[in-house]
Design a protein around this motif. Structure first.
Motif, PDB file in Angstrom:
ATOM      1  N   THR A  67      -6.362-100.967  13.971  1.00 48.70           N
ATOM      2  CA  THR A  67      -5.261-100.765  14.893  1.00 48.70           C
ATOM      3  C   THR A  67      -3.989-100.457  14.106  1.00 48.70           C
ATOM      4  N   PRO A  68      -3.049 -99.696  14.680  1.00 50.41           N
ATOM      5  CA  PRO A  68      -1.809 -99.410  13.961  1.00 50.41           C
ATOM      6  C   PRO A  68      -1.008-100.681  13.685  1.00 50.41           C
ATOM      7  N   GLY A  69      -0.476-100.785  12.478  1.00 49.34           N
ATOM      8  CA  GLY A  69       0.333-101.939  12.119  1.00 49.34           C
ATOM      9  C   GLY A  69       1.177-101.628  10.891  1.00 49.34           C
ATOM     10  N   VAL A  70       2.306-102.288  10.771  1.00 47.72           N
ATOM     11  CA  VAL A  70       3.206-102.054   9.643  1.00 47.72           C
ATOM     12  C   VAL A  70       2.574-102.596   8.359  1.00 47.72           C
ATOM     13  N   GLY A  71       2.542-101.771   7.335  1.00 54.50           N
ATOM     14  CA  GLY A  71       2.023-102.205   6.037  1.00 54.50           C
ATOM     15  C   GLY A  71       0.576-101.842   5.793  1.00 54.50           C
ATOM     16  N   GLY A  72      -0.003-101.017   6.651  1.00 49.81           N
ATOM     17  CA  GLY A  72      -1.380-100.590   6.426  1.00 49.81           C
ATOM     18  C   GLY A  72      -1.540 -99.929   5.064  1.00 49.81           C
TER      19      GLY A  72
END
Length: 218
Positions: free
Chosen positions: A147-152
């Motif tokens: 899922t999209p997330g900050v810091g991938g």
């Protein structure tokens, strides 16, 4: 007040000696520099004596030399002169946001010194992965799905470090696997991190410090 004003112009902090890695991956030691501190109280008392004297026309301030905490001699005694272990992993540079996150996390690890008996914490060194810190949104694994997330992409950095630490035969104190398979290392060799709950930590159980060095290449 005059002495204090002069002290502001004179005083300077010492600079520790540093370790740098040159373009040929050779260790270079940059010598430190002494600092200077004006002793305000002693200087004022000496100034009073000069002002009350009939034959003294000059007053030298009382200044002490402040040596750096880390000297060139101390760094040389650490004997950081070769590679203990290394590991590399590969990413798709076309995924720009993910690549930028990898670059930021890897940069935070570069030139980190782990002293003997010190516990290294990935989260402590890299810090929070937030938009305020400059991290971008990319795919992360959450609740057993991508899922999209900050810091991938940061977990690829922690995984790469984890494998280098394994090869260095250093004690791993905390490590968490991903809940889904990842592609950049074989199964069982990954190390996920999350600033809130999952960290990668290891102990430098050697008698000498260990210097981390990272390289980011597209």
């Amino acid at each position: 007040d005059t002495v204090k004003e002069m002290a502001q112009m004179i005083d300077q902090d010492p600079e520790n000696a540093e370790i740098q890695i040159d373009n040929d991956n050779q260790v270079v030691v940059i010598p430190g520099k002494n600092g200077f501190r004006t002793n305000i109280g002693e200087s004022v008392e000496k100034l009073k004596e000069v002002l009350q004297s009939a034959d003294q026309m000059e007053c030298e301030l009382i200044i002490r030399v402040v040596p750096p905490d880390i000297t060139e001699k101390e760094i040389l005694s650490w004997e950081i002169n070769g590679v203990v272990a290394g590991f590399e992993s590969y990413f798709d540079p076309a995924k720009k946001d993910r690549s930028d996150n990898i670059r930021m996390a890897a940069s935070a690890l570069d030139h980190v010194l782990v002293m003997p008996q010190e516990i290294f914490s990935f989260n402590e060194v890299v810090g929070p992965r937030t938009t305020e810190a400059g991290y971008k949104e990319s795919l992360v694994i959450e609740n057993n799905e991508f899922t999209p997330g900050v810091g991938g992409g940061v977990c690829q950095v922690s995984t790469t470090l984890y494998n280098a630490v394994l090869l260095a035969n250093l004690p791993i104190l905390e490590r968490h696997p991903h809940s889904l398979p990842i592609s950049y290392v074989p199964p069982g060799l990954d190390a996920t991190v999350s600033y809130n709950w999952a960290d990668l930590t290891f102990l430098n159980d050697r008698k000498k410090p260990i210097l981390l060095h990272t390289e980011y290449q597209k």
